[in-house]
Structure formats: C-alpha cells, structure tokens
Design a protein around this motif. Structure first.
Motif, short mmCIF file in Angstrom:
data_model
loop_
_atom_site.label_atom_id
_atom_site.label_comp_id
_atom_site.label_asym_id
_atom_site.label_seq_id
_atom_site.Cartn_x
_atom_site.Cartn_y
_atom_site.Cartn_z
N PRO A 195 0.85 -1.20 0.00
CA PRO A 195 0.00 0.00 0.00
C PRO A 195 0.88 1.25 0.00
CG PRO A 195 -0.04 -1.07 2.15
CD PRO A 195 0.75 -1.96 1.23
N PRO A 196 0.41 2.32 -0.63
CA PRO A 196 1.23 3.53 -0.67
C PRO A 196 1.40 4.11 0.73
CG PRO A 196 -0.98 3.95 -1.52
CD PRO A 196 -0.88 2.47 -1.27
N ILE A 197 2.54 4.75 0.92
CA ILE A 197 2.80 5.42 2.20
C ILE A 197 1.91 6.65 2.26
CG2 ILE A 197 4.54 6.58 3.61
CD1 ILE A 197 6.64 4.89 2.11
N PRO A 198 1.16 6.81 3.35
CA PRO A 198 0.26 7.97 3.42
C PRO A 198 1.05 9.28 3.34
CG PRO A 198 -0.08 6.48 5.29
CD PRO A 198 1.10 5.98 4.53
N LEU A 199 0.46 10.23 2.67
CA LEU A 199 1.08 11.53 2.55
C LEU A 199 0.92 12.28 3.87
CD1 LEU A 199 2.51 13.26 0.45
CD2 LEU A 199 0.29 14.21 -0.19
N SER A 200 1.98 12.92 4.32
CA SER A 200 1.95 13.70 5.55
C SER A 200 2.80 14.94 5.35
CB SER A 200 2.50 12.89 6.73
OG SER A 200 3.88 12.64 6.54
N ARG A 201 2.61 15.89 6.21
CA ARG A 201 3.41 17.12 6.16
C ARG A 201 4.90 16.78 6.31
NH1 ARG A 201 2.57 22.74 7.25
NH2 ARG A 201 4.37 23.67 8.30
N GLU A 202 5.22 15.84 7.19
CA GLU A 202 6.61 15.46 7.41
C GLU A 202 7.22 14.84 6.14
OE1 GLU A 202 4.05 14.58 9.56
OE2 GLU A 202 4.55 16.24 10.89
N ARG A 203 6.46 13.97 5.50
CA ARG A 203 6.95 13.37 4.25
C ARG A 203 7.17 14.41 3.17
NH1 ARG A 203 3.86 9.48 0.93
NH2 ARG A 203 5.65 9.30 -0.41
N ILE A 204 6.24 15.36 3.09
CA ILE A 204 6.36 16.43 2.10
C ILE A 204 7.62 17.25 2.35
CG2 ILE A 204 5.32 18.60 1.30
CD1 ILE A 204 2.55 17.24 1.88
N LEU A 205 7.84 17.62 3.61
CA LEU A 205 9.03 18.43 3.93
C LEU A 205 10.32 17.65 3.67
CD1 LEU A 205 7.96 20.30 7.19
CD2 LEU A 205 8.08 21.17 4.85
N GLU A 206 10.33 16.39 4.02
CA GLU A 206 11.51 15.56 3.77
C GLU A 206 11.85 15.50 2.28
OE1 GLU A 206 12.28 10.88 4.06
OE2 GLU A 206 11.71 11.81 5.98
N ALA A 265 0.35 16.60 -7.75
CA ALA A 265 0.78 17.81 -7.04
C ALA A 265 -0.35 18.41 -6.21
CB ALA A 265 1.31 18.84 -8.04
N MET A 266 -1.58 18.30 -6.67
CA MET A 266 -2.72 18.87 -5.94
C MET A 266 -2.91 18.20 -4.58
SD MET A 266 -3.69 21.44 -7.57
CE MET A 266 -5.12 21.83 -6.60
N ALA A 267 -2.46 16.97 -4.41
CA ALA A 267 -2.61 16.27 -3.13
C ALA A 267 -1.81 16.97 -2.03
CB ALA A 267 -2.17 14.81 -3.26
N ILE A 268 -0.74 17.64 -2.42
CA ILE A 268 0.10 18.34 -1.45
C ILE A 268 -0.67 19.48 -0.79
CG2 ILE A 268 2.23 19.71 -1.19
CD1 ILE A 268 3.31 18.00 -3.60
N TYR A 269 -1.59 20.08 -1.54
CA TYR A 269 -2.34 21.23 -1.04
C TYR A 269 -3.26 20.86 0.13
CZ TYR A 269 -0.64 24.01 -4.93
OH TYR A 269 0.17 24.69 -5.80
N HIS A 270 -3.57 19.59 0.32
CA HIS A 270 -4.36 19.18 1.48
C HIS A 270 -3.57 19.38 2.77
CE1 HIS A 270 -7.71 17.57 -0.73
NE2 HIS A 270 -6.86 16.90 -1.51
N HIS A 271 -2.24 19.29 2.68
CA HIS A 271 -1.37 19.45 3.83
C HIS A 271 -0.79 20.86 3.93
CE1 HIS A 271 -1.53 15.17 4.75
NE2 HIS A 271 -1.53 15.00 3.44
N LEU A 272 -0.69 21.53 2.80
CA LEU A 272 -0.16 22.89 2.73
C LEU A 272 -1.12 23.72 1.87
CD1 LEU A 272 3.54 21.87 2.02
CD2 LEU A 272 2.68 22.81 4.16
N PRO A 273 -2.25 24.16 2.44
CA PRO A 273 -3.28 24.84 1.65
C PRO A 273 -2.82 26.07 0.89
CG PRO A 273 -4.13 24.27 3.82
CD PRO A 273 -2.66 23.98 3.83
N LEU A 318 4.87 25.95 1.65
CA LEU A 318 6.01 25.03 1.61
C LEU A 318 7.30 25.78 1.94
CD1 LEU A 318 7.21 22.23 1.00
CD2 LEU A 318 7.33 22.94 -1.41
N MET A 319 7.49 26.94 1.34
CA MET A 319 8.70 27.72 1.60
C MET A 319 8.76 28.14 3.08
SD MET A 319 10.32 27.74 -1.25
CE MET A 319 9.59 26.26 -1.92
#
Length: 194
Positions: free
Chosen positions: A6-17, A44-52, A58-59
């Motif tokens: 199964p895919p690794i769930p997307l999280s803010r920590e994963r995005i930042l890493e 890419a739009m999935a990232i916006y759920h964690h970083l609206p 992100l920056m």
C-alpha cells in the motif's frame, strides 16, 4: 504474483523531507510542486491538502524546519549561547539548499517559539539584554554560514542552464570551523561587556 505494497500515506513530514531532498540535491529553483508530487508519487494537488497555501506555505515550512533549534540550558549564558549557535550552524549547513529561505523568511510558528525560548534561557542565566543578544547571534550564525556556503561552491547556479553542484552534507573545513569558533568567542565576549 506478489501483492502490491500500500502507498505510504502523505503527511506534512513526508512532504518536507522530500522537498528538502530536492532543494539540497537539485537547488531551490528546481523545487516545484509538480516535481515534489513526482518525488512523492502523488498528484501535485494532493500536497495542497497538507499545505493549503501551496508553494508559499512550503517555503515557510522549510524555513521554519531549518531554523527551529532547541538546546538545553548551559551552566552559563555563554554556554547556552554557544550551544545554540553551534546547533543552528549545523542545521543550516545540513540543508544549504534552503539557506536563502532561512535568511529571508521571518521566524514564524515553531521557529519563533524557539527564539523566545533562547531569549528566556539567556535572560534567566543573567544576560541583561537577551533579546538583542539573540538577534546579534542569529545574524552572526546566518552570515557565517552564508559565507561558508558561498566559499565552498554550495551556492546555487546563477541560471537554469548552469549545472547544479549538490552540497557535500555537513561539509566544511577545519579552517571554517576555527573561523566560526573564533568569531563566536569574540562576539560572546563583546555581548558580556554591554
């Protein structure tokens, strides 16, 4: 046929890493939401759920990540200040790809809380103007790391057509270390006389 993982769930920590990896290995200019989505194997739009707020958020998050430093109080305010400066330098050198963000983004969130903690530590240890001292120490650390990055060739290329030279993680030289420590000792001595 083996079962798919199964895919690794997307999280803010994963995005930042993933964003830090791109910035450090390819340069901040190459960090786009599309490239980040590709690295995370998501749209890419999935990232916006964690970083609206998207790329701006992100920056901000990357700057906050590399500038949020906590150290245990030392025996003296000088010990605390020295530990904080060394830890801050190490964090900035670990992620030179986002140094520009650390230099230009104002401290927010956890980074602002960490700065307040540092001020309180120095004040509790007896330093008269701890807020001014922390501003001065931050300026010294950020400036020293910026000079190290520039002198070592870690800096980003001037244009998109120039090849990116990834940094050597935690790189540095004994001379840079000695220069940093000498400048830090002089700064701490000066802060103790004001």
């Amino acid at each position: 046929m083996p079962a798919k993982r199964p895919p690794i769930p997307l999280s803010r920590e994963r995005i930042l890493e993933a964003a830090l990896h791109i910035a450090d290995s390819q340069g901040l200019r190459r960090l786009t939401m599309r490239r980040l989505g590709d690295a995370l194997q998501v749209e890419a739009m999935a990232i916006y759920h964690h970083l609206p707020r998207g790329k701006e958020a992100l920056m901000d998050a990357l700057a906050e990540h590399v500038t949020t430093i906590h150290v245990e109080p030392g025996a003296t305010w000088q010990d605390s200040a020295r530990a904080w400066c060394r830890a801050s330098r190490a964090a900035l050198r670990e992620h030179p790809g986002v140094l520009a963000l650390a230099l230009t983004k104002p401290a927010k969130g956890r980074a602002a809380i960490a700065i307040r903690e540092q001020i309180d530590q120095l004040a509790d240890a007896g330093l008269a103007d701890a807020a001014q001292a922390v501003r001065t120490l931050r300026a010294y650390v950020f400036g020293a790391v910026a000079v190290e990055v520039q002198q070592s060739g870690w800096a980003e290329p001037a244009g998109d057509d120039e090849p990116w030279r990834p940094p050597s993680k935690g790189g540095g030289s004994a001379a840079a270390d000695a220069d940093f420590e000498r400048g830090l000792s002089a700064l701490l001595a000066g802060l103790g006389t004001t």
